[in-house]
Design a protein around this motif. Structure first.
Motif, PDB file in Angstrom:
ATOM      1  N   MET A 242       0.822  -1.210   0.000  1.00 21.28           N
ATOM      2  CA  MET A 242       0.000   0.000   0.000  1.00 21.28           C
ATOM      3  C   MET A 242       0.857   1.260   0.000  1.00 21.28           C
ATOM      4  O   MET A 242       0.337   2.363   0.061  1.00 21.28           O
ATOM      5  CB  MET A 242      -0.886   0.059   1.249  1.00 21.28           C
ATOM      6  CG  MET A 242      -1.747  -1.121   1.461  1.00 21.28           C
ATOM      7  SD  MET A 242      -2.895  -1.269   0.121  1.00 21.28           S
ATOM      8  CE  MET A 242      -3.105  -3.019   0.180  1.00 21.28           C
ATOM      9  N   SER A 243       2.146   1.084  -0.022  1.00 21.12           N
ATOM     10  CA  SER A 243       3.027   2.248   0.037  1.00 21.12           C
ATOM     11  C   SER A 243       2.811   3.130  -1.192  1.00 21.12           C
ATOM     12  O   SER A 243       2.560   2.640  -2.282  1.00 21.12           O
ATOM     13  CB  SER A 243       4.478   1.777   0.071  1.00 21.12           C
ATOM     14  OG  SER A 243       5.342   2.881   0.000  1.00 21.12           O
ATOM     15  N   GLY A 244       2.907   4.413  -0.973  1.00 18.81           N
ATOM     16  CA  GLY A 244       2.793   5.336  -2.109  1.00 18.81           C
ATOM     17  C   GLY A 244       4.167   5.817  -2.535  1.00 18.81           C
ATOM     18  O   GLY A 244       4.284   6.781  -3.286  1.00 18.81           O
ATOM     19  N   PHE A 245       5.220   5.147  -2.048  1.00 19.49           N
ATOM     20  CA  PHE A 245       6.596   5.616  -2.262  1.00 19.49           C
ATOM     21  C   PHE A 245       7.404   4.489  -2.891  1.00 19.49           C
ATOM     22  O   PHE A 245       7.670   3.477  -2.243  1.00 19.49           O
ATOM     23  CB  PHE A 245       7.161   5.999  -0.889  1.00 19.49           C
ATOM     24  CG  PHE A 245       8.553   6.550  -0.901  1.00 19.49           C
ATOM     25  CD1 PHE A 245       9.023   7.311  -1.963  1.00 19.49           C
ATOM     26  CD2 PHE A 245       9.413   6.326   0.174  1.00 19.49           C
ATOM     27  CE1 PHE A 245      10.311   7.826  -1.958  1.00 19.49           C
ATOM     28  CE2 PHE A 245      10.698   6.833   0.194  1.00 19.49           C
ATOM     29  CZ  PHE A 245      11.139   7.581  -0.878  1.00 19.49           C
ATOM     30  N   PHE A 246       7.761   4.638  -4.156  1.00 19.48           N
ATOM     31  CA  PHE A 246       8.509   3.568  -4.824  1.00 19.48           C
ATOM     32  C   PHE A 246       9.254   4.104  -6.040  1.00 19.48           C
ATOM     33  O   PHE A 246       9.019   5.234  -6.488  1.00 19.48           O
ATOM     34  CB  PHE A 246       7.567   2.433  -5.245  1.00 19.48           C
ATOM     35  CG  PHE A 246       6.499   2.847  -6.229  1.00 19.48           C
ATOM     36  CD1 PHE A 246       5.287   3.364  -5.798  1.00 19.48           C
ATOM     37  CD2 PHE A 246       6.707   2.714  -7.600  1.00 19.48           C
ATOM     38  CE1 PHE A 246       4.310   3.743  -6.709  1.00 19.48           C
ATOM     39  CE2 PHE A 246       5.727   3.093  -8.515  1.00 19.48           C
ATOM     40  CZ  PHE A 246       4.534   3.610  -8.059  1.00 19.48           C
ATOM     41  N   MET A 247      10.142   3.254  -6.541  1.00 19.54           N
ATOM     42  CA  MET A 247      10.879   3.611  -7.761  1.00 19.54           C
ATOM     43  C   MET A 247      10.912   2.381  -8.659  1.00 19.54           C
ATOM     44  O   MET A 247      11.080   1.265  -8.180  1.00 19.54           O
ATOM     45  CB  MET A 247      12.300   4.052  -7.414  1.00 19.54           C
ATOM     46  CG  MET A 247      13.018   4.704  -8.578  1.00 19.54           C
ATOM     47  SD  MET A 247      14.725   5.131  -8.177  1.00 19.54           S
ATOM     48  CE  MET A 247      14.531   6.484  -7.069  1.00 19.54           C
ATOM     49  N   ILE A 248      10.746   2.597  -9.950  1.00 15.17           N
ATOM     50  CA  ILE A 248      10.643   1.451 -10.865  1.00 15.17           C
ATOM     51  C   ILE A 248      11.397   1.736 -12.163  1.00 15.17           C
ATOM     52  O   ILE A 248      11.547   2.900 -12.546  1.00 15.17           O
ATOM     53  CB  ILE A 248       9.143   1.144 -11.164  1.00 15.17           C
ATOM     54  CG1 ILE A 248       8.991  -0.137 -11.979  1.00 15.17           C
ATOM     55  CG2 ILE A 248       8.458   2.311 -11.844  1.00 15.17           C
ATOM     56  CD1 ILE A 248       7.553  -0.644 -12.072  1.00 15.17           C
ATOM     57  N   ARG A 249      11.889   0.691 -12.772  1.00 13.43           N
ATOM     58  CA  ARG A 249      12.521   0.856 -14.082  1.00 13.43           C
ATOM     59  C   ARG A 249      11.467   1.231 -15.101  1.00 13.43           C
ATOM     60  O   ARG A 249      10.409   0.635 -15.155  1.00 13.43           O
ATOM     61  CB  ARG A 249      13.169  -0.459 -14.509  1.00 13.43           C
ATOM     62  CG  ARG A 249      14.545  -0.664 -13.941  1.00 13.43           C
ATOM     63  CD  ARG A 249      15.010  -2.027 -14.269  1.00 13.43           C
ATOM     64  NE  ARG A 249      15.017  -2.239 -15.697  1.00 13.43           N
ATOM     65  CZ  ARG A 249      15.962  -2.906 -16.336  1.00 13.43           C
ATOM     66  NH1 ARG A 249      16.968  -3.396 -15.653  1.00 13.43           N
ATOM     67  NH2 ARG A 249      15.893  -3.079 -17.628  1.00 13.43           N
ATOM     68  N   ARG A 250      11.782   2.214 -15.922  1.00 13.30           N
ATOM     69  CA  ARG A 250      10.793   2.680 -16.889  1.00 13.30           C
ATOM     70  C   ARG A 250      10.336   1.579 -17.837  1.00 13.30           C
ATOM     71  O   ARG A 250       9.146   1.432 -18.099  1.00 13.30           O
ATOM     72  CB  ARG A 250      11.360   3.833 -17.717  1.00 13.30           C
ATOM     73  CG  ARG A 250      10.553   4.140 -18.982  1.00 13.30           C
ATOM     74  CD  ARG A 250      10.923   5.424 -19.573  1.00 13.30           C
ATOM     75  NE  ARG A 250      10.912   6.431 -18.535  1.00 13.30           N
ATOM     76  CZ  ARG A 250       9.830   7.075 -18.121  1.00 13.30           C
ATOM     77  NH1 ARG A 250       8.675   6.821 -18.674  1.00 13.30           N
ATOM     78  NH2 ARG A 250       9.904   7.956 -17.164  1.00 13.30           N
TER      79      ARG A 250
END
Ligand code: GDD
Ligand code: MN
Length: 445
Positions: A242-250
């Motif tokens: 449920m976290s609203g904080f993340f980073m992902i590979r495009r």
């Protein structure tokens, strides 16, 4: 007038001085662009015909090369994009009434991301407090800042998706504007993606070292319950989906984007559930801070959003929550209709036709109000638009009733089973009403 020669000189300089990317770079391994990595490739030039025959120009050795490079630089093809200053990280910030937070966040990003080529895209849903004006002001002073102002739309997930798709860095992060997320974790997240260890990095409150102490009891309970349901029902392995904080590979995000829901809050859960275990995820702990300015936009209705997402993912997007809500509201309408009919007949002693008409009118009105507050609450009609919407809704439902009766008659004609004919008619009616209400009453602008 001097621009072109200058461009040529810079191009030649870059051609001889640019360095290759490091071998361990996952972006390099998968053809993701990394700033400063691009090289002028002589082989490509000759293959693509940029190498000018020296005899024809009457030039010798080195000069021919130089000319070839000049040619290539003057006409940059798709193989030679200018990559100076391209961001490696695109930070996406959804905003709604965050006027007093965005400048602080921008400054913090600037401080914490000093070693990384970054940009930030704020996606604002036309905030009444003018957040977008403040962001425009920042963007006028710093070209790394951009503002997408969306009009006539609301929704956290949709805003995040649009922000990511409006940017191009090989890595994209999503972070709230209200400073509750810990932006100092961003460099660590980039490092995990760069090393190839992760394709998705989740800022987690529920692993060792993380916390959400700023939550009140009720909110903490709801969050944990939703997390449990997601983990069991959708088989999500992550501790804090449920976290609203993340980073992902495009590249991974772009693959998933067409299947993501733009409604609701749970973009990360959607990403993880849609990837069906094929996304390498790493969680890092952080402390969920407390809000400095403004207020939370999550109300008790987000439980509905959550249910809708779980339902959609379980049924592989066959059942949408909106339709289900619409049909449920229709069900309550039936009860309202019967109660009104009873009161009109028994208490007001109205003749049946009038009583039945009153029942239909009251039921349609209550359906409209419920749909406006539940089913279409992200596009809720307000003020004068409510009256216009109500009249249109009467019209849509009126035609829906004709369709309902028509289909029921046709079925009964073929197969005189009363409940089958009635069910077919009712189904026709609700599908018609749903489709037409979406088109005319709560239409997207
Ligand atoms: N563009 C846009 N449109 N932004 C929105 C909208 C919207 O409709 N609704 C909220 N936002 C923005 C807010 O301005 C803020 O920057 C961010 O989304 C998070 O919204 P909050 O209202 O602050 O949510 P929260 O703090 O209660 O919830 C946060 O924590 C949850 C974890 O429990 C969010 O990060 C949730 O995504 C997260 O699930
Ligand atoms: Mn918040």
């Amino acid at each position: 007038m001097y621009a072109r020669p200058l461009f040529v000189v810079v191009g030649i300089f870059r051609a001889f001085s640019s360095e290759a990317g490091s071998g361990s770079d996952p972006a390099a391994a998968t053809d993701l662009p990394t700033p400063g990595r691009h090289q002028v490739d002589f082989a490509t030039f000759s293959v693509s015909g940029h190498l000018v025959p020296e005899a024809r120009l009457g030039m010798s050795g080195g000069c021919g090369y130089t000319l070839a490079i000049m040619n290539a630089v003057i006409k940059p093809g798709p193989e030679t994009p200018s990559q100076a200053g391209l961001p490696e990280l695109s930070v996406v910030v959804p905003t709604f009434n965050e006027r007093d937070n965005v400048t602080v966040l921008y400054r913090r990003l600037e401080a914490t991301l000093s070693g990384i080529a970054w940009e930030v895209v704020f996606v604002d849903d036309n905030s009444p407090d003018g957040t977008w004006e403040v962001v425009r002001g920042l963007a006028r002073k710093d070209s790394r800042v951009r503002c997408v102002r969306r009009i006539g739309r609301r929704g956290l997930s949709g805003a995040c998706i649009e922000g990511i798709l409006a940017s191009s860095g090989p890595y994209a992060a999503v972070i709230d504007a209200d400073l509750q997320h810990d932006e100092t974790q961003l460099p660590k997240m980039v490092a995990l993606l760069r090393s190839g260890e992760a394709e998705l990095v989740v800022g987690s409150r529920y692993i060792e070292g993380g916390s959400a102490d700023s939550f009140n009891k009720q909110r903490a309970g709801a969050s944990q319950l939703a997390t449990e349901v997601a983990r069991r029902v959708l088989k999500v392995e992550v501790a804090d989906p449920m976290s609203g904080f993340f980073m992902i590979r495009r590249d991974r995000f772009e693959q998933l984007a067409p299947q993501l829901s733009t409604q609701g809050f749970k973009i990360l859960l959607d990403v993880i559930a849609t990837a069906q275990g094929k996304l390498r995820a790493v969680e890092i702990p952080y402390t969920f801070g407390s809000r400095q300015h403004g207020e939370s936009k999550l109300d008790s209705m987000v439980a509905l959003d959550f249910l809708g997402l779980v339902l959609a993912k379980l049924t592989h997007d066959v059942v949408s929550l909106r339709f289900l809500l619409f049909a449920m509201v229709g069900g309550t309408g039936l009860v309202v209709h019967l109660v009104t009919l009873f009161i009109a007949l028994e208490i007001f002693k109205e003749p049946f036709a009038e009583a039945q008409a009153a029942g239909a009118l009251v039921a349609m009105t209550s359906n409209f109000i419920l749909n406006n507050f539940l089913t279409y609450r992200d596009q809720r009609l307000k003020g004068f638009a409510i009256l216009r919407g109500l009249l249109l809704f009467y019209l849509v439902c009126g035609v829906g009733l004709l369709a309902n009766v028509g289909v029921a008659f046709a079925v009964f004609d073929q197969e005189p089973i009363w409940w089958l004919a009635g069910l077919a008619g009712a189904l026709m009616g609700v599908v018609w009403n749903y489709a037409m209400s979406g088109l005319f009453v709560w239409r997207k602008r």
